[in-house]
Every structure is written in C-alpha cells, then in structure tokens.
Design a protein around this motif. Structure first.
Motif, PDB file in Angstrom:
ATOM      1  N   ASN A  51      11.702   2.602  16.535  1.00 57.83           N
ATOM      2  CA  ASN A  51      11.739   3.109  17.914  1.00 57.83           C
ATOM      3  C   ASN A  51      11.539   4.625  17.973  1.00 57.83           C
ATOM      4  O   ASN A  51      12.207   5.328  18.724  1.00 57.83           O
ATOM      5  CB  ASN A  51      13.048   2.720  18.608  1.00 57.83           C
ATOM      6  N   GLY A  52      10.655   5.135  17.121  1.00 57.43           N
ATOM      7  CA  GLY A  52      10.334   6.546  17.136  1.00 57.43           C
ATOM      8  C   GLY A  52      11.318   7.458  16.430  1.00 57.43           C
ATOM      9  O   GLY A  52      11.139   8.660  16.392  1.00 57.43           O
ATOM     10  N   ARG A  53      12.380   6.883  15.856  1.00 57.95           N
ATOM     11  CA  ARG A  53      13.396   7.669  15.157  1.00 57.95           C
ATOM     12  C   ARG A  53      13.343   7.365  13.660  1.00 57.95           C
ATOM     13  O   ARG A  53      13.272   6.203  13.267  1.00 57.95           O
ATOM     14  CB  ARG A  53      14.789   7.323  15.652  1.00 57.95           C
ATOM     15  N   PRO A  54      13.411   8.375  12.827  1.00 61.53           N
ATOM     16  CA  PRO A  54      13.442   8.134  11.382  1.00 61.53           C
ATOM     17  C   PRO A  54      14.622   7.244  11.023  1.00 61.53           C
ATOM     18  O   PRO A  54      15.749   7.475  11.461  1.00 61.53           O
ATOM     19  CB  PRO A  54      13.618   9.530  10.785  1.00 61.53           C
ATOM     20  N   ALA A  55      14.327   6.190  10.230  1.00 58.95           N
ATOM     21  CA  ALA A  55      15.380   5.242   9.871  1.00 58.95           C
ATOM     22  C   ALA A  55      15.561   5.126   8.360  1.00 58.95           C
ATOM     23  O   ALA A  55      16.657   4.825   7.885  1.00 58.95           O
ATOM     24  CB  ALA A  55      15.065   3.869  10.453  1.00 58.95           C
ATOM     25  N   ALA A  56      14.484   5.342   7.603  1.00 58.18           N
ATOM     26  CA  ALA A  56      14.562   5.190   6.150  1.00 58.18           C
ATOM     27  C   ALA A  56      13.523   6.082   5.500  1.00 58.18           C
ATOM     28  O   ALA A  56      12.574   6.520   6.137  1.00 58.18           O
ATOM     29  CB  ALA A  56      14.336   3.739   5.766  1.00 58.18           C
ATOM     30  N   LYS A  57      13.745   6.312   4.212  1.00 56.32           N
ATOM     31  CA  LYS A  57      12.816   7.142   3.460  1.00 56.32           C
ATOM     32  C   LYS A  57      12.396   6.380   2.200  1.00 56.32           C
ATOM     33  O   LYS A  57      13.250   5.890   1.454  1.00 56.32           O
ATOM     34  CB  LYS A  57      13.497   8.447   3.064  1.00 56.32           C
ATOM     35  N   LEU A  58      11.113   6.290   1.970  1.00 53.29           N
ATOM     36  CA  LEU A  58      10.568   5.652   0.776  1.00 53.29           C
ATOM     37  C   LEU A  58      10.193   6.771  -0.186  1.00 53.29           C
ATOM     38  O   LEU A  58       9.359   7.619   0.134  1.00 53.29           O
ATOM     39  CB  LEU A  58       9.341   4.808   1.147  1.00 53.29           C
ATOM     40  N   VAL A  59      10.865   6.810  -1.339  1.00 53.12           N
ATOM     41  CA  VAL A  59      10.624   7.855  -2.329  1.00 53.12           C
ATOM     42  C   VAL A  59      10.513   7.222  -3.707  1.00 53.12           C
ATOM     43  O   VAL A  59      11.022   6.128  -3.935  1.00 53.12           O
ATOM     44  CB  VAL A  59      11.766   8.909  -2.337  1.00 53.12           C
ATOM     45  N   PRO A  60       9.871   7.893  -4.645  1.00 48.99           N
ATOM     46  CA  PRO A  60       9.785   7.337  -5.999  1.00 48.99           C
ATOM     47  C   PRO A  60      11.140   7.385  -6.690  1.00 48.99           C
ATOM     48  O   PRO A  60      11.957   8.271  -6.427  1.00 48.99           O
ATOM     49  CB  PRO A  60       8.779   8.248  -6.704  1.00 48.99           C
ATOM     50  N   ARG A  64       0.828  -1.203   0.000  1.00 55.02           N
ATOM     51  CA  ARG A  64       0.000   0.000   0.000  1.00 55.02           C
ATOM     52  C   ARG A  64       0.866   1.257   0.000  1.00 55.02           C
ATOM     53  O   ARG A  64       0.593   2.227  -0.716  1.00 55.02           O
ATOM     54  CB  ARG A  64      -0.929   0.010   1.216  1.00 55.02           C
ATOM     55  N   LEU A  65       1.945   1.235   0.758  1.00 60.21           N
ATOM     56  CA  LEU A  65       2.841   2.384   0.817  1.00 60.21           C
ATOM     57  C   LEU A  65       3.525   2.627  -0.534  1.00 60.21           C
ATOM     58  O   LEU A  65       3.609   3.764  -1.009  1.00 60.21           O
ATOM     59  CB  LEU A  65       3.890   2.195   1.914  1.00 60.21           C
ATOM     60  N   VAL A  66       3.993   1.543  -1.154  1.00 56.94           N
ATOM     61  CA  VAL A  66       4.641   1.671  -2.464  1.00 56.94           C
ATOM     62  C   VAL A  66       3.628   2.169  -3.496  1.00 56.94           C
ATOM     63  O   VAL A  66       3.941   3.031  -4.330  1.00 56.94           O
ATOM     64  CB  VAL A  66       5.277   0.333  -2.904  1.00 56.94           C
ATOM     65  N   GLU A  67       2.424   1.673  -3.433  1.00 60.73           N
ATOM     66  CA  GLU A  67       1.379   2.124  -4.354  1.00 60.73           C
ATOM     67  C   GLU A  67       1.113   3.625  -4.182  1.00 60.73           C
ATOM     68  O   GLU A  67       0.956   4.356  -5.171  1.00 60.73           O
ATOM     69  CB  GLU A  67       0.095   1.332  -4.124  1.00 60.73           C
ATOM     70  N   ALA A  68       1.086   4.105  -2.953  1.00 62.70           N
ATOM     71  CA  ALA A  68       0.868   5.527  -2.696  1.00 62.70           C
ATOM     72  C   ALA A  68       1.993   6.366  -3.309  1.00 62.70           C
ATOM     73  O   ALA A  68       1.747   7.434  -3.877  1.00 62.70           O
ATOM     74  CB  ALA A  68       0.765   5.787  -1.194  1.00 62.70           C
ATOM     75  N   ILE A  69       3.210   5.873  -3.231  1.00 61.95           N
ATOM     76  CA  ILE A  69       4.351   6.565  -3.829  1.00 61.95           C
ATOM     77  C   ILE A  69       4.226   6.545  -5.350  1.00 61.95           C
ATOM     78  O   ILE A  69       4.389   7.577  -6.012  1.00 61.95           O
ATOM     79  CB  ILE A  69       5.688   5.917  -3.387  1.00 61.95           C
ATOM     80  N   GLU A  70       3.931   5.379  -5.918  1.00 59.16           N
ATOM     81  CA  GLU A  70       3.828   5.248  -7.375  1.00 59.16           C
ATOM     82  C   GLU A  70       2.739   6.141  -7.958  1.00 59.16           C
ATOM     83  O   GLU A  70       2.909   6.725  -9.024  1.00 59.16           O
ATOM     84  CB  GLU A  70       3.532   3.796  -7.761  1.00 59.16           C
ATOM     85  N   GLN A  71       1.623   6.257  -7.259  1.00 59.52           N
ATOM     86  CA  GLN A  71       0.498   7.030  -7.765  1.00 59.52           C
ATOM     87  C   GLN A  71       0.626   8.523  -7.469  1.00 59.52           C
ATOM     88  O   GLN A  71      -0.195   9.321  -7.894  1.00 59.52           O
ATOM     89  CB  GLN A  71      -0.813   6.495  -7.190  1.00 59.52           C
ATOM     90  N   GLY A  72       1.646   8.879  -6.715  1.00 60.77           N
ATOM     91  CA  GLY A  72       1.865  10.285  -6.410  1.00 60.77           C
ATOM     92  C   GLY A  72       1.043  10.801  -5.241  1.00 60.77           C
ATOM     93  O   GLY A  72       1.042  11.996  -4.965  1.00 60.77           O
ATOM     94  N   ALA A  73       0.350   9.907  -4.542  1.00 65.76           N
ATOM     95  CA  ALA A  73      -0.423  10.321  -3.369  1.00 65.76           C
ATOM     96  C   ALA A  73       0.503  10.781  -2.251  1.00 65.76           C
ATOM     97  O   ALA A  73       0.124  11.616  -1.425  1.00 65.76           O
ATOM     98  CB  ALA A  73      -1.308   9.180  -2.883  1.00 65.76           C
ATOM     99  N   GLU A  74       1.710  10.233  -2.209  1.00 64.33           N
ATOM    100  CA  GLU A  74       2.739  10.623  -1.238  1.00 64.33           C
ATOM    101  C   GLU A  74       4.038  10.880  -1.987  1.00 64.33           C
ATOM    102  O   GLU A  74       4.402  10.120  -2.885  1.00 64.33           O
ATOM    103  CB  GLU A  74       2.976   9.514  -0.203  1.00 64.33           C
ATOM    104  N   ARG A  75       4.736  11.951  -1.636  1.00 67.14           N
ATOM    105  CA  ARG A  75       6.024  12.235  -2.256  1.00 67.14           C
ATOM    106  C   ARG A  75       7.149  11.477  -1.562  1.00 67.14           C
ATOM    107  O   ARG A  75       8.149  11.118  -2.172  1.00 67.14           O
ATOM    108  CB  ARG A  75       6.313  13.730  -2.207  1.00 67.14           C
ATOM    109  N   GLU A  76       6.994  11.264  -0.264  1.00 69.48           N
ATOM    110  CA  GLU A  76       7.962  10.470   0.488  1.00 69.48           C
ATOM    111  C   GLU A  76       7.280   9.944   1.742  1.00 69.48           C
ATOM    112  O   GLU A  76       6.355  10.553   2.266  1.00 69.48           O
ATOM    113  CB  GLU A  76       9.212  11.259   0.851  1.00 69.48           C
ATOM    114  N   ILE A  77       7.748   8.795   2.184  1.00 70.21           N
ATOM    115  CA  ILE A  77       7.234   8.188   3.410  1.00 70.21           C
ATOM    116  C   ILE A  77       8.439   7.870   4.282  1.00 70.21           C
ATOM    117  O   ILE A  77       9.378   7.205   3.846  1.00 70.21           O
ATOM    118  CB  ILE A  77       6.422   6.911   3.117  1.00 70.21           C
TER     119      ILE A  77
END
Length: 80
Positions: A33-42, A15-28
């Motif tokens: 443990n509450g700390r940013p660890a990775a970024k999902l981007v197109p 679902r997250l990858v689909e949101a990125i592919e469709q442009g619904a999200e620019r990055e996730i």
C-alpha cells in the motif's frame, strides 16, 4: 535501492533474488500500500575455512583436560 510493490515482488521473486545474488542490487524494498514493508538483502556468508583457526595461539591447551578436574570441582563447590 530498488523499490517494488507487493504484487510485483510476488510475480518476480526469482528475478529479484537473482538480482541480489548477482550484486545488481544491494537491497530491494518491498512496499505494501505504498509503504515500505520489507527489505530484500543478500545474506553475508563467511566460509568455514576462514573461521577455523581464528584464535590459534591465543590459548594454551593442556595435554590432558582431565589433569585439573579436582581443582575445578573445588572451585565450583566453593572450597578452598
């Protein structure tokens, strides 16, 4: 920007990858443990047809690439 924790990312990766592919999200942002660890981007893609011919007219090509072999060999060998 949308942030999810690791468990949510594992459970909803498609679902997250689909949101990125469709442009619904620019990055996730995926947090551990509450700390940013990775970024999902197109992935930015450039169609091959757009790359071909970019330098057209910028270079002069000889009729035969072998015409200057002796001159190139002398230059590589440091001969005048």
């Amino acid at each position: 920007m949308h942030a999810v924790n690791m468990l949510q990312a594992k459970s909803n990766l498609s679902r997250l990858v689909e949101a990125i592919e469709q442009g619904a999200e620019r990055e996730i942002i995926i947090a551990r443990n509450g700390r940013p660890a990775a970024k999902l981007v197109p992935i930015e893609t450039t169609a091959a047809s757009q790359r071909l011919g970019v330098a057209e007219g910028a270079f002069e090509m000889p009729d035969s690439i072998d015409d200057h072999n002796d001159e190139v060999a002398r230059l590589f060998l440091g001969q005048a």
